[in-house]
Design a protein around this motif. Structure first.
Motif, PDB file in Angstrom:
ATOM      1  N   GLU A  50      -0.756 -12.202  -9.334  1.00 45.54           N
ATOM      2  CA  GLU A  50       0.426 -11.337  -9.232  1.00 45.54           C
ATOM      3  C   GLU A  50       1.721 -12.134  -9.331  1.00 45.54           C
ATOM      4  O   GLU A  50       2.693 -11.686  -9.953  1.00 45.54           O
ATOM      5  CB  GLU A  50       0.389 -10.543  -7.923  1.00 45.54           C
ATOM      6  N   LYS A  69       4.359  -4.653  -2.133  1.00 43.06           N
ATOM      7  CA  LYS A  69       3.794  -3.349  -2.481  1.00 43.06           C
ATOM      8  C   LYS A  69       2.503  -3.496  -3.288  1.00 43.06           C
ATOM      9  O   LYS A  69       1.552  -2.738  -3.097  1.00 43.06           O
ATOM     10  CB  LYS A  69       4.822  -2.547  -3.268  1.00 43.06           C
ATOM     11  N   ARG A  70       2.454  -4.479  -4.159  1.00 44.52           N
ATOM     12  CA  ARG A  70       1.271  -4.670  -4.993  1.00 44.52           C
ATOM     13  C   ARG A  70       0.069  -5.178  -4.181  1.00 44.52           C
ATOM     14  O   ARG A  70      -1.077  -4.899  -4.537  1.00 44.52           O
ATOM     15  CB  ARG A  70       1.569  -5.682  -6.098  1.00 44.52           C
ATOM     16  N   VAL A  98       8.289  -6.375  -4.656  1.00 46.03           N
ATOM     17  CA  VAL A  98       7.251  -5.991  -5.622  1.00 46.03           C
ATOM     18  C   VAL A  98       5.890  -6.517  -5.175  1.00 46.03           C
ATOM     19  O   VAL A  98       4.882  -5.798  -5.178  1.00 46.03           O
ATOM     20  CB  VAL A  98       7.610  -6.528  -7.025  1.00 46.03           C
ATOM     21  N   CYS A 115       6.779  -9.245 -15.750  1.00 48.07           N
ATOM     22  CA  CYS A 115       6.897  -7.956 -15.051  1.00 48.07           C
ATOM     23  C   CYS A 115       8.190  -7.866 -14.248  1.00 48.07           C
ATOM     24  O   CYS A 115       8.459  -6.827 -13.641  1.00 48.07           O
ATOM     25  CB  CYS A 115       5.691  -7.750 -14.142  1.00 48.07           C
TER      26      CYS A 115
END
Length: 451
Positions: free
Chosen positions: A408, A350-351, A347, A415
């Motif tokens: 993040e 990709k972020r 994750v 998330c």
């Protein structure tokens, strides 16, 4: 007939900035009980320490010296001054005069007679007046990144001169670590600066001392393979240097640790790229014929070190700004913990892919032998580890962009994936280091006494 000067004992009470602050007491006790000429040495600089000290001085002009100076020195200062134990240290870092003034203040606070404190200078090449000299020395490595620090590794002569002039305490910035012991030996024995064999012997004595308790078994310890008793109360090393440059390495009686042939040989070869030519500002030491022998419990003699003429150049470490390093960690535990940690890493990749390379480690599964490219993670077969700490790191020229990583990682709390906890993030300025060589005569060392 000229008598042979007595042994010089040099005890080391620190091997880096951040070392234990209670090491000096037992060393000073041992020096005072033994009697005779003695020096207490604190070695508190590493390659990046000076750059960090320069950054601290940017924020506060009175800062930039060893932050633990008070804790290391205050408990033993009175005994050293009363007992004639002289103190030599690179406490000064980016602000040797500031360190000397702080030591003066400590003496006043303790109501001690004012010590004579000498400051060695000349190593700092970060000023505008040295910019052209540095650019020539760096050659193709020169660029327009912001300079943080540039310091030459000075030798022992200015330390020796200060001691001959009556200094009780000598504070330096960047000198070669062994020079903290070579300077007192030069002053005590009266050696010529080209007495290469004797200076090489004292250099290796200083080299054995410079990492503090490493030679006493600290970094040597490996339970079941290389056992060390009393690791929690390690004794820091003391070198007895003789008039020929040989030395015996020991430690305070009753202290923990061990000093034997094995610990001494490990430290002797530490950071030595060529045993036939160990380069220092004071001498080129040759260890190929050196003899290491145990002469008693926790007493090891080093002899037969040879020396050759010192280099014509001095090493200079140049530190420059290198963007911002952001790090984040989060833990996944229980069934499928490793799978959830890997999903979290995917994750984040990709972020944050637009920001460049993201370093990913699964601490407890694979991290020490991994690489920045992340290929190992893709090739790693599924596992069933149930206690995994995910670490991610990003270097970026812009602080705001690097800071995105910290947000993040924190966002993974809600998330997903499931069960993450214990988030910890950090953001700090990153530095790059490049060495170069500068002609010795272009970097004159000097000392002066603080008023």
């Amino acid at each position: 007939m000229t008598s042979t000067p007595p042994l010089l004992r040099v005890g080391c009470a620190a091997g880096f900035s951040g070392d234990r602050t209670d090491a000096a007491g037992p060393v000073v006790d041992a020096l005072l009980v033994a009697g005779g000429p003695a020096v207490l040495m604190f070695e508190t600089l590493a390659e990046r320490t000076l750059a960090l000290a320069q950054l601290a001085r940017r924020q506060d002009a009175s800062a930039g010296y060893e932050p633990l100076l008070d804790e290391m020195l205050r408990p033993v200062l009175a005994r050293c001054l009363a007992g004639g134990v002289r103190i030599v240290s690179n406490f000064g870092a980016a602000n040797p005069r500031g360190a000397a003034l702080r030591i003066q203040a400590i003496a006043r606070e303790l109501k001690l007679p004012a010590p004579r404190i000498a400051v060695v200078s000349g190593d700092d090449l970060s000023g505008d007046e040295s910019s052209a000299l540095l650019r020539r020395a760096l050659g193709s490595a020169a660029d327009d990144r912001v300079l943080v620090s540039a310091n030459a590794y000075l030798g022992a002569e200015a330390i020796a001169d200060a001691l001959r002039a009556g200094a009780d305490i000598v504070v330096t910035g960047r000198v070669a670590d062994p020079s903290l012991a070579v300077g007192p030996a030069l002053a005590h024995f009266g050696w010529a600066v080209d007495d290469w064999d004797r200076i090489a012997g004292a250099t290796m004595a200083g080299h054995l001392l410079e990492c503090g308790a490493q030679v006493s078994g600290g970094y040597y310890a490996d339970p079941g393979f290389k056992d060390v008793p009393g690791l929690a109360r390690l004794g820091y090393p003391i070198a007895e240097i003789d008039a020929d440059g040989g030395c015996v390495i020991g430690k305070p009686p009753g202290s923990g640790g061990r000093i034997d042939e094995h610990t001494v040989k490990e430290q002797l070869l530490y950071e030595v790229h060529d045993p036939a030519a160990y380069l220092t500002p004071d001498v080129v030491a040759d260890l190929t014929q050196a003899r290491v022998e145990e002469v008693g419990p926790d007493r090891v003699r080093l002899s037969r070190v040879r020396g050759h003429a010192r280099p014509a150049t001095l090493k200079v470490n140049v530190c420059r700004e290198q963007g911002w390093l952001a790090e984040g960690e989060i833990s996944y535990a229980g069934p499928r913990g490793q799978a959830r940690a890997r999903l979290a890493a995917d994750v984040l990749r990709k972020r944050l892919e637009a920001l460049g390379l993201l370093r990913v480690d699964l601490i407890g599964v694979a991290s020490v032998f991994a690489d920045d490219g992340g290929r190992w993670l893709d090739a790693l077969p599924p596992g069933d580890a149930q206690d995994v700490r995910l670490r991610v790191a990003l270097n970026h020229a812009e602080r705001a962009s690097a800071e995105r990583l910290t947000r993040e990682v924190t966002a993974l709390y809600t998330c997903g994936p499931a069960g993450g906890g214990g988030v910890r993030t950090s953001l700090r300025q990153r530095l790059s280091t490049v060495p170069c060589l500068i002609a010795r005569e272009a970097v004159p060392a000097r000392f002066d006494f603080v008023a």
